[in-house]
Motif scaffolding. Structure first.
Motif, PDB file in Angstrom:
ATOM      1  N   HIS A   9       0.644  -1.238   0.074  1.00  0.00           N
ATOM      2  CA  HIS A   9      -0.131  -0.095  -0.069  1.00  0.00           C
ATOM      3  C   HIS A   9       0.634   1.167   0.016  1.00  0.00           C
ATOM      4  O   HIS A   9       0.629   2.128  -0.741  1.00  0.00           O
ATOM      5  N   LYS A  10       2.019   1.166   0.825  1.00  0.00           N
ATOM      6  CA  LYS A  10       2.919   2.427   0.492  1.00  0.00           C
ATOM      7  C   LYS A  10       3.533   2.711  -0.499  1.00  0.00           C
ATOM      8  O   LYS A  10       3.602   3.821  -1.192  1.00  0.00           O
ATOM      9  N   THR A  12       2.051   1.809  -3.691  1.00  0.00           N
ATOM     10  CA  THR A  12       1.054   2.595  -4.367  1.00  0.00           C
ATOM     11  C   THR A  12       0.770   3.719  -3.998  1.00  0.00           C
ATOM     12  O   THR A  12       0.564   4.770  -5.100  1.00  0.00           O
ATOM     13  N   TYR A  13       0.735   4.232  -2.688  1.00  0.00           N
ATOM     14  CA  TYR A  13       0.466   5.594  -2.549  1.00  0.00           C
ATOM     15  C   TYR A  13       1.373   6.481  -2.836  1.00  0.00           C
ATOM     16  O   TYR A  13       1.298   7.613  -3.412  1.00  0.00           O
ATOM     17  N   GLN A  14       2.844   5.966  -2.767  1.00  0.00           N
ATOM     18  CA  GLN A  14       3.764   6.906  -3.134  1.00  0.00           C
ATOM     19  C   GLN A  14       3.801   6.910  -4.595  1.00  0.00           C
ATOM     20  O   GLN A  14       4.330   8.091  -5.296  1.00  0.00           O
ATOM     21  N   THR A  16       1.338   6.727  -6.876  1.00  0.00           N
ATOM     22  CA  THR A  16       0.282   7.858  -7.015  1.00  0.00           C
ATOM     23  C   THR A  16       0.631   9.151  -6.720  1.00  0.00           C
ATOM     24  O   THR A  16       0.189   9.824  -7.732  1.00  0.00           O
TER      25      THR A  16
END
Length: 111
Positions: A9-10, A12-14, A16
């Protein structure tokens, strides 16, 4: 197991966040410089945004599947460009590459 999921998730957030920053900066530069008048209108085409996203997700995300899918979609949208760049070789290389990729995907999915 939960550590890998949190890292995913980290990532993916980074990725994005970097994509949004890049696209925002690109739009801002387009408003100031007007890429169309500089002879660079292709920088702001919709299919190029897909390529930018693919490159950023491939670079920042440890799971490369999203970047590969985005790059594949870009390739499908721009198949005419790819064929014209490959020229005469494309009549043999493109079908061979498709066969090879299909065989590899089948092999890895059946394991």
């Amino acid at each position: 197991m939960t550590v890998a999921k949190a890292t995913n998730h980290k990532d993916t957030y980074q990725a994005t966040a970097v994509l949004l920053i890049f696209l925002g900066a690109l739009y801002l530069l387009d408003r100031w410089l007007n890429f169309g008048s500089l002879g660079l209108p292709w920088l702001m085409r919709k299919d190029m945004m897909l390529l930018y996203a693919a490159v950023i997700f491939l670079w920042f995300k440890s799971d490369k599947s999203v970047g590969i899918i985005l790059a594949g979609l870009w390739l499908i949208q721009n198949i005419g460009l790819v064929v014209s760049l490959l020229g005469q070789v494309s009549s043999f290389l493109l079908p061979a590459a498709l066969l090879l990729v299909g065989i590899l995907l089948y092999f890895f999915s059946s394991r």
